[in-house]
Write an enzyme that holds these catalytic residues in place. Structure first.
Site, PDB file in Angstrom:
ATOM      1  N   SER A 166      -9.724  -0.290   7.183  1.00  0.00           N
ATOM      2  CA  SER A 166      -9.158  -0.194   5.831  1.00  0.00           C
ATOM      3  C   SER A 166      -8.474  -1.436   5.287  1.00  0.00           C
ATOM      4  CB  SER A 166      -8.179   0.967   5.760  1.00  0.00           C
ATOM      5  OG  SER A 166      -8.886   2.155   5.521  1.00  0.00           O
TER       6      SER A 166
ATOM      7  N   LYS B 257       0.850  -1.195   0.000  1.00  0.00           N
ATOM      8  CA  LYS B 257       0.000   0.000   0.000  1.00  0.00           C
ATOM      9  C   LYS B 257       0.886   1.244   0.000  1.00  0.00           C
ATOM     10  CE  LYS B 257      -3.866   2.068   2.600  1.00  0.00           C
ATOM     11  NZ  LYS B 257      -4.683   1.967   3.827  1.00  0.00           N
TER      12      LYS B 257
ATOM     13  N   SER C 172      -9.619   1.950   2.912  1.00  0.00           N
ATOM     14  CA  SER C 172      -8.761   2.636   1.988  1.00  0.00           C
ATOM     15  C   SER C 172      -7.752   1.743   1.264  1.00  0.00           C
ATOM     16  CB  SER C 172      -8.001   3.741   2.728  1.00  0.00           C
ATOM     17  OG  SER C 172      -7.150   3.202   3.724  1.00  0.00           O
TER      18      SER C 172
END
Ligand code: GLN
Length: 486
Positions: free
Chosen positions: A178, A79, A154
């Site tokens: 997330s 990420k 996210s």
């Protein structure tokens, strides 16, 4: 890793160890898959092809000389909120669009130590604020199960990439859901470790008392393998906990007989989709069939306050953390201003998207002199109540079982104009961050071809038990083996 069967970490490790495949081949396959799939999924912000091939060659040498680390030679996506030395780390924000960290996050050092091969960085909601990747300053990631829908957020890029086979696993971060909510939306396994289990050093901060890094994988065994690699004390993160790290794969024996599981009624919120409720009930019945003892009537009465508490604490911490983006220290800097203040104002005006600005304003307000007691302090008190309720529940139960998300993946654009609706995506996951607990989301069914996730919540630092339960469920079901036909 080709279009057909996707490998897990443990399967790939076996093939590497038996010399049936090389890391160079696995890595090339991942990069080809990225090339092929990205035009439609858009999960990846930066592809690190050359570096990956170099790492793969090094991994092959290590394997040849007998290195048995289960992550050695296996392609991973990271990420884009986790600092990677020499590789742009954007947080999907214009503010950091060209920011190249001079150091690695601790989790990256640990993965490199294992011989992992990073093939790229994944898309996310800007600074991890959001539930759909629609807050990315660059582009929206599409759900591989239905390209018209969001992958969750996210860490939506990481979840979509694993589902679509662009890497064998990925890392995400979870502040309020997330990792777990996108895992649920993309039908992969997502683990948020206990706060303090994994070092946050090098994780770009959103809300420091809630953030935690964790794996997104194809199954529970893989989640345990990644957790083995990334967890443990780090003197550079004062909140990381000096507890010994056990081998998380040891407890994965399918035996959950007699484990006491509680089902808190408050998590079946108003507006939850019928299909989600039915799938979760069926999954719980399945666990009962495997010998777990289920209490369907647990109550955690403060749960309805968690959303409000989160949306005071998280923005408050964010407003403090994001103050560093002033155009001087990091990233984007507006040059054509006649004063320092004007330069800072312009830097932020351009560098931050609307959701980030909203959070900074909410947080600044909640922390401001006349309002601190009424908002921030009150939220902290309720946070303590929520945590105590969990403590009490865990006197009677080994784990708690809930849905991960109240809905299946929603359509792209459906909630962008309604932040409150978007915030509701995380009602089932936020309380767990508020209490700092470990939780895992695993695939538990589909409604009209759209994934549903089951959440298992554990006692602090008892990742072992939730992994054991999740693994037993995956031994008995095939949901996690299904892959989008993309
Ligand atoms: N969706 C939640 C938010 O927008 C949680 C995000 C996260 O876990 N990083 O804050």
């Amino acid at each position: 890793m080709s279009d057909g069967k996707q490998l897990t970490i443990h399967e790939a490790h076996r093939l590497l160890a038996d010399r049936q495949v090389s890391s160079v081949e696995l890595t090339r396959a991942a990069l080809e898959r990225i090339d092929k799939i990205e035009p439609s999924v858009r999960a990846v912000v930066t592809v690190t092809g050359e570096m990956a091939m170099e790492q793969a060659r090094a991994a092959d040498q290590r394997i040849a000389s007998g290195n048995g680390n289960p992550l050695c030679g296996i392609p991973v996506l990271i990420k884009d909120v986790i600092s990677t030395r020499g590789v742009r780390t954007t947080c999907s924000s214009k503010m950091l669009e060209n920011y190249v960290p001079p150091y690695d996050a601790t989790v990256m050092e640990r993965l490199s130590g294992c011989g992992a091969v990073m093939v790229g960085k994944t898309n996310m909601d800007e600074f991890a604020m959001g539930s759909s990747t629609e807050n990315s300053a660059f582009f929206v990631t599409h759900n591989p199960w239905d390209l018209g829908r969001v992958p969750g957020g996210s860490s939506g890029g990481s979840a979509a990439a694993v589902a679509a086979g662009e890497a064998i696993y990925a890392l995400g971060s979870d502040t309020g859901g997330s990792i777990r909510q996108p895992a649920s939306f993309c039908s992969v396994t997502g683990l948020k470790p206990t706060y303090g289990r994994v070092s946050r050093y090098g994780l770009v901060a959103f809300a420091s008392s809630l953030d935690q890094i964790g794996p997104l994988t194809s199954d529970v065994t893989d989640a345990a393998l990644v957790l083995n690699a990334i967890s443990g004390f780090d003197r550079r993160d004062s909140t990381s906990v000096p507890l010994p790290v056990t081998d998380y794969t040891c407890g994965l024996n399918g035996d959950i007989k007699g484990l006491r599981l509680g089902v808190p009624g408050e998590y079946f919120v108003e507006g939850m989709q019928e299909e989600v409720i039915r799938a979760i009930q069926a999954a719980i019945a399945r666990l009962e069939g495997l010998g777990a003892v289920i209490d369907w009537e647990v109550s955690l009465p403060s749960t309805p306050y968690a959303l409000a508490v989160y949306y005071i604490i998280a923005p408050s911490e964010a407003s403090a953390n994001l103050a560093r983006y002033d155009g001087v220290k990091y990233g984007f800097s507006y040059q054509d201003a006649d004063s320092m203040w004007r330069a800072m104002e312009k830097t932020r005006q351009y560098g931050f998207g609307p959701e980030v600005k909203r959070r900074i304003m909410l947080g600044t307000y909640a922390l401001s002199a006349g309002y601190y007691d009424a908002w921030y302090l009150k939220a902290q008190k309720v946070r303590t109540l929520i945590r105590r309720e969990f403590d009490r529940a865990f006197e009677s139960y080994d784990a708690l079982i809930t849905p991960t998300s109240p809905t299946v993946p929603f359509k792209i654009g459906e909630k962008v104009d309604d932040p409150l609706q978007m915030y509701l995506s995380d009602v089932c996951t936020l309380p767990i961050n508020i209490a700092g607990l470990p939780a895992i989301s695993i695939p538990a069914g589909f409604a009209d071809g759209l994934p549903i996730g089951l959440q298992i919540i554990g006692k602090p630092f008892d990742e072992e038990t939730i992994l054991k339960i999740a693994h037993a469920y995956q031994q008995a079901t095939d949901w996690h083996k299904m892959r989008p036909g993309i």
